[in-house]
Design an enzyme around this catalytic site. Structure first.
Site, PDB file in Angstrom:
ATOM      1  N   LYS A  59      -1.255  -7.055  -9.326  1.00 21.09           N
ATOM      2  CA  LYS A  59      -2.226  -7.225  -8.229  1.00 21.09           C
ATOM      3  C   LYS A  59      -1.823  -6.205  -7.170  1.00 21.09           C
ATOM      4  O   LYS A  59      -0.994  -6.463  -6.315  1.00 21.09           O
ATOM      5  CB  LYS A  59      -2.136  -8.653  -7.685  1.00 21.09           C
ATOM      6  CG  LYS A  59      -3.380  -9.185  -6.999  1.00 21.09           C
ATOM      7  CD  LYS A  59      -3.911  -8.347  -5.867  1.00 21.09           C
ATOM      8  CE  LYS A  59      -3.116  -8.434  -4.601  1.00 21.09           C
ATOM      9  NZ  LYS A  59      -3.491  -7.381  -3.604  1.00 21.09           N
TER      10      LYS A  59
ATOM     11  N   SER B  58       5.309  -7.105   3.080  1.00 21.75           N
ATOM     12  CA  SER B  58       5.855  -7.487   4.386  1.00 21.75           C
ATOM     13  C   SER B  58       6.626  -8.811   4.301  1.00 21.75           C
ATOM     14  O   SER B  58       6.404  -9.614   3.386  1.00 21.75           O
ATOM     15  CB  SER B  58       4.711  -7.623   5.401  1.00 21.75           C
ATOM     16  OG  SER B  58       3.828  -8.643   4.975  1.00 21.75           O
TER      17      SER B  58
ATOM     18  N   PHE C  80       0.813  -1.220   0.000  1.00 17.42           N
ATOM     19  CA  PHE C  80       0.000   0.000   0.000  1.00 17.42           C
ATOM     20  C   PHE C  80       0.842   1.263   0.000  1.00 17.42           C
ATOM     21  O   PHE C  80       0.359   2.330  -0.355  1.00 17.42           O
ATOM     22  CB  PHE C  80      -0.940   0.004   1.219  1.00 17.42           C
ATOM     23  CG  PHE C  80      -0.258   0.379   2.514  1.00 17.42           C
ATOM     24  CD1 PHE C  80      -0.017   1.705   2.829  1.00 17.42           C
ATOM     25  CD2 PHE C  80       0.166  -0.591   3.430  1.00 17.42           C
ATOM     26  CE1 PHE C  80       0.625   2.060   4.008  1.00 17.42           C
ATOM     27  CE2 PHE C  80       0.800  -0.248   4.608  1.00 17.42           C
ATOM     28  CZ  PHE C  80       1.030   1.088   4.895  1.00 17.42           C
TER      29      PHE C  80
ATOM     30  N   CYS D  93       9.558   1.630   3.439  1.00 18.38           N
ATOM     31  CA  CYS D  93      10.434   0.513   3.781  1.00 18.38           C
ATOM     32  C   CYS D  93      11.867   0.993   3.979  1.00 18.38           C
ATOM     33  O   CYS D  93      12.703   0.246   4.464  1.00 18.38           O
ATOM     34  CB  CYS D  93      10.398  -0.557   2.703  1.00 18.38           C
ATOM     35  SG  CYS D  93      11.108   0.037   1.185  1.00 18.38           S
TER      36      CYS D  93
ATOM     37  N   GLU E  90       9.098  -4.451  12.766  1.00 21.98           N
ATOM     38  CA  GLU E  90       8.845  -3.295  11.903  1.00 21.98           C
ATOM     39  C   GLU E  90       7.498  -2.709  12.336  1.00 21.98           C
ATOM     40  O   GLU E  90       6.472  -3.389  12.263  1.00 21.98           O
ATOM     41  CB  GLU E  90       8.770  -3.742  10.441  1.00 21.98           C
ATOM     42  CG  GLU E  90       8.523  -2.593   9.493  1.00 21.98           C
ATOM     43  CD  GLU E  90       8.376  -3.046   8.041  1.00 21.98           C
ATOM     44  OE1 GLU E  90       7.725  -4.064   7.787  1.00 21.98           O
ATOM     45  OE2 GLU E  90       8.940  -2.359   7.168  1.00 21.98           O
TER      46      GLU E  90
HETATM   47  P1  NAD Z   1       1.481  -6.739   2.862  1.00 21.43           P
HETATM   48  O1  NAD Z   1       2.518  -7.794   2.901  1.00 21.43           O
HETATM   49  O2  NAD Z   1       0.375  -6.769   3.856  1.00 21.43           O
HETATM   50  O3  NAD Z   1       0.768  -6.729   1.420  1.00 21.43           O
HETATM   51  C1  NAD Z   1       1.527  -6.740   0.239  1.00 21.43           C
HETATM   52  C2  NAD Z   1       0.711  -7.428  -0.860  1.00 21.43           C
HETATM   53  O4  NAD Z   1       0.479  -8.793  -0.469  1.00 21.43           O
HETATM   54  C3  NAD Z   1      -0.647  -6.798  -1.089  1.00 21.43           C
HETATM   55  O5  NAD Z   1      -0.899  -6.740  -2.475  1.00 21.43           O
HETATM   56  C4  NAD Z   1      -1.594  -7.747  -0.389  1.00 21.43           C
HETATM   57  O6  NAD Z   1      -2.878  -7.807  -0.994  1.00 21.43           O
HETATM   58  C5  NAD Z   1      -0.906  -9.082  -0.523  1.00 21.43           C
HETATM   59  N1  NAD Z   1      -1.252  -9.979   0.592  1.00 21.43           N
HETATM   60  C6  NAD Z   1      -1.547  -9.625   1.863  1.00 21.43           C
HETATM   61  N2  NAD Z   1      -1.805 -10.715   2.610  1.00 21.43           N
HETATM   62  C7  NAD Z   1      -1.663 -11.788   1.788  1.00 21.43           C
HETATM   63  C8  NAD Z   1      -1.789 -13.198   1.987  1.00 21.43           C
HETATM   64  N3  NAD Z   1      -2.108 -13.721   3.176  1.00 21.43           N
HETATM   65  N4  NAD Z   1      -1.553 -14.016   0.942  1.00 21.43           N
HETATM   66  C9  NAD Z   1      -1.229 -13.501  -0.258  1.00 21.43           C
HETATM   67  N5  NAD Z   1      -1.085 -12.166  -0.503  1.00 21.43           N
HETATM   68  C10 NAD Z   1      -1.308 -11.323   0.508  1.00 21.43           C
HETATM   69  O7  NAD Z   1       2.244  -5.334   2.915  1.00 21.43           O
HETATM   70  P2  NAD Z   1       1.646  -3.882   3.068  1.00 21.43           P
HETATM   71  O8  NAD Z   1       1.140  -3.701   4.459  1.00 21.43           O
HETATM   72  O9  NAD Z   1       0.744  -3.559   1.936  1.00 21.43           O
HETATM   73  O10 NAD Z   1       2.960  -2.994   2.850  1.00 21.43           O
HETATM   74  C11 NAD Z   1       3.859  -2.687   3.891  1.00 21.43           C
HETATM   75  C12 NAD Z   1       5.040  -3.623   3.884  1.00 21.43           C
HETATM   76  O11 NAD Z   1       5.700  -3.567   2.623  1.00 21.43           O
HETATM   77  C13 NAD Z   1       6.094  -3.254   4.915  1.00 21.43           C
HETATM   78  O12 NAD Z   1       6.553  -4.428   5.536  1.00 21.43           O
HETATM   79  C14 NAD Z   1       7.192  -2.609   4.083  1.00 21.43           C
HETATM   80  O13 NAD Z   1       8.490  -2.679   4.646  1.00 21.43           O
HETATM   81  C15 NAD Z   1       7.107  -3.424   2.841  1.00 21.43           C
HETATM   82  N6  NAD Z   1       7.734  -2.731   1.707  1.00 21.43           N
HETATM   83  C16 NAD Z   1       8.950  -3.207   1.299  1.00 21.43           C
HETATM   84  C17 NAD Z   1       9.607  -2.577   0.266  1.00 21.43           C
HETATM   85  C18 NAD Z   1      10.949  -3.064  -0.193  1.00 21.43           C
HETATM   86  O14 NAD Z   1      11.366  -2.682  -1.272  1.00 21.43           O
HETATM   87  N7  NAD Z   1      11.633  -3.915   0.545  1.00 21.43           N
HETATM   88  C19 NAD Z   1       9.021  -1.467  -0.364  1.00 21.43           C
HETATM   89  C20 NAD Z   1       7.768  -1.034   0.074  1.00 21.43           C
HETATM   90  C21 NAD Z   1       7.135  -1.683   1.119  1.00 21.43           C
END
Ligand code: NAD
Length: 504
Positions: free
Chosen positions: A178, A231, A154, A286, A388
């Site tokens: 997605k 995440s 997000f 991140c 985090e």
């Molecule tokens: P998230 O892991 O909750 O969601 C990421 C994606 O995974 C979304 O599209 C979501 O719909 C999908 N998803 C969620 N739960 C799922 C499941 N059980 N099974 C399959 N898919 C699922 O992450 P978020 O809260 O949207 O974003 C924040 C996180 O992203 C933080 O941990 C941040 O550090 C990380 N992030 C990392 C980077 C990087 O480059 N390392 C960059 C931006 C954000």
């Protein structure tokens, strides 16, 4: 339809908006008001398979399109993003909550990847060795991987998708995005602009959804590669499931980024850097700095003294107020989670120097707001240090020596970014050489690589072998093929049954 909401979104498949028939929807908030403004469809497996079929059908023609023609679409898309910048930024801010200027900055960083992808004819050039044996020439080409999928978080609804699809598509792949179900409007708009830029239908599809659509992408044999950003918990699952289904996977994950401040640092510079890096975008980055490692009590005391009035003076508010420096968190639920961490930090015995809990913004009483928080005397065993938090909560850890600081950074489970603030070249060099971290800053708090370098962490911040965008992106989205050619006029040496060295 729920009467509270202004609109219901759709998918984007085969170059068209497609209404969902699945019957499951998620709430999208305006985090500044706390209201649900939009319903986002959560795709069924069948709807996701329709997007995969669309991408698979578009693949043969698109992968055979000359790279220079693919680049022309990218040039046009770049123009269209600039022409629609205000509208796209508005979409980002209204669903994410970040300020308009911050949204524009992130869109700009995404466009820089598009600019990199405009150079794809040059980037895809292979290499050629003439005469590797008598009358035999050898060359490498890089060909598209096939149907690729991107699953995005997000916090950067424009930039992170643009880390992926411009490079994938320029390389000749087709793509299914997605996006996060928390702020899906911007990615849908980007897909429309790609169509307007001349991209053939089906090359870029957007399917909105949650675990059901992600699991379909991970297991469908027509999908060849998966890029994930999100995440660590979900990223590890994506990596393991995608690999178990024989797909190429890169999963960029969570972080806890440390900033080491040495006693010789320019403290005013370090304080300004900390403010932007810890509280910009409400800490939902991140690469946000969430831990300051102060070397020496005097350094810690001075830092806290200088930070305190600045954090207290942060202008927290809605993106609609141009003077806002820090917006709300993305949803009321995330705001509650961050509040919960502050409660835990207090219970675990850290010293809460500034308490942002319960921060209220006049006229936005139901918004997902929390003020900047600052903890001192944080210990490595505390959950506010290990986890985090993804909010505006900064932890100060005090150590006595540089070696202790380096050890802390290296031993943390995450390895996305880290920075050192010092005037001592030896110390900076030791840090950049020794820390187990993917992106390192020297007097630079958020060392995000530019588009023509590549972005990625170490340890549990990345699963897979490739960082994202830049040349690593081109390598991820292509496969190497090596061709060995002998022409009939070459020397005839009869049947050969033994393996020969390259010099023969
Ligand atoms: P998230 O892991 O909750 O969601 C990421 C994606 O995974 C979304 O599209 C979501 O719909 C999908 N998803 C969620 N739960 C799922 C499941 N059980 N099974 C399959 N898919 C699922 O992450 P978020 O809260 O949207 O974003 C924040 C996180 O992203 C933080 O941990 C941040 O550090 C990380 N992030 C990392 C980077 C990087 O480059 N390392 C960059 C931006 C954000």
């Amino acid at each position: 339809m729920d009467t509270r909401v202004k609109q219901t979104l759709h998918h984007y498949i085969g170059g068209k908006k497609v209404q969902s028939d699945g019957g499951r929807f998620g709430d999208v908030y305006n985090p500044a008001t706390g209201e649900v403004t939009t319903l986002v469809p959560l795709a069924s497996a069948d709807e996701t398979r329709a997007a995969i079929a669309s991408a698979a059908a578009a693949l043969p023609a698109w992968s055979a399109t000359p790279p220079a023609k693919r680049a022309q679409v990218m040039f046009k898309f770049r123009e269209l993003v600039y022409a629609n910048m205000d509208e796209i930024a508005q979409l980002v801010s209204a669903e994410h909550g970040k300020t308009i200027e911050d949204a524009k900055g992130s869109i700009q960083r995404g466009v820089e990847v598009v600019e990199f992808a405009c150079g794809i004819p040059q980037l895809l050039k292979g290499d050629y060795s003439e005469g590797v044996a008598s009358g035999v020439d050898m060359y490498n080409v890089r060909q598209p991987v096939g149907v690729c999928a991107g699953i995005t978080p997000f916090n950067f609804p424009a930039m992170v998708p643009m880390w992926m699809f411009p490079v994938a598509i320029a390389c000749g792949n087709t793509f299914i995005l997605k996006p996060s179900e928390k702020d899906p409007s911007c990615p849908l708009r980007l897909a429309e602009l790609m169509t307007e830029a001349g991209l053939p239908d089906g090359v870029l599809n957007v399917v909105n959804g949650d675990k059901e659509s992600v699991d379909t992408l991970l297991t469908d044999p027509r999908v060849d590669a998966i890029s994930f950003v999100g995440s660590t918990q979900i990223g590890e699952y994506i990596y393991q499931t995608g690999c178990a289904n024989n797909k190429r996977v890169q999963a960029l994950c969570g972080a806890k980024n440390h900033m080491v401040v040495m006693p010789d640092a320019d403290l005013d510079q370090a304080v300004d850097a900390t403010m932007g890096a810890a509280y910009g975008s409400a800490g939902e980055r991140c690469m946000a700095i969430s831990v300051v490692v102060a070397v020496g009590d005097e350094t810690a005391d001075q830092l806290i003294e200088k930070l305190t009035p600045k954090i207290k003076g942060l202008k927290v508010g809605s993106y609609t107020d141009a003077s806002t420096e820090m917006g709300p968190l993305v949803t009321p639920a995330h705001c509650e989670k961050v509040h919960g961490y502050v409660d835990k930090g207090v219970a675990e015995g850290a010293e809460l120097v500034i308490d942002g809990r319960g921060h209220s913004v006049a006229g936005h009483e139901n918004g997902a707001f929390i003020g900047g928080c600052l903890f001192d005397k944080v210990k490595p065993s505390m959950s506010i240090y290990t986890d985090e938090i993804f909010g505006p909560v900064l932890c100060v850890v005090r150590v006595d020596t540089y070696d202790e600081a380096e050890k802390l950074v290296t031993e943390h489970e995450y390895g996305n970014g880290a920075a050192i603030f010092t005037r001592d070249g030896d110390c900076a060099r030791a840090f950049t050489t020794n820390v187990q971290i993917g992106m390192v800053g020297v007097n630079v708090p958020i060392p995000v690589p530019v588009a023509y370098h590549s972005f990625g962490g170490w340890k549990r911040s990345l699963f897979g072998d490739h960082h994202i965008h830049g040349m690593e992106g081109v390598r991820f989205y292509t496969r190497m093929k090596t061709i060995t050619a002998r022409w009939p006029s070459g020397i005839r040496d009869g049947a050969v049954f033994n393996f020969r060295s390259g010099s023969e």
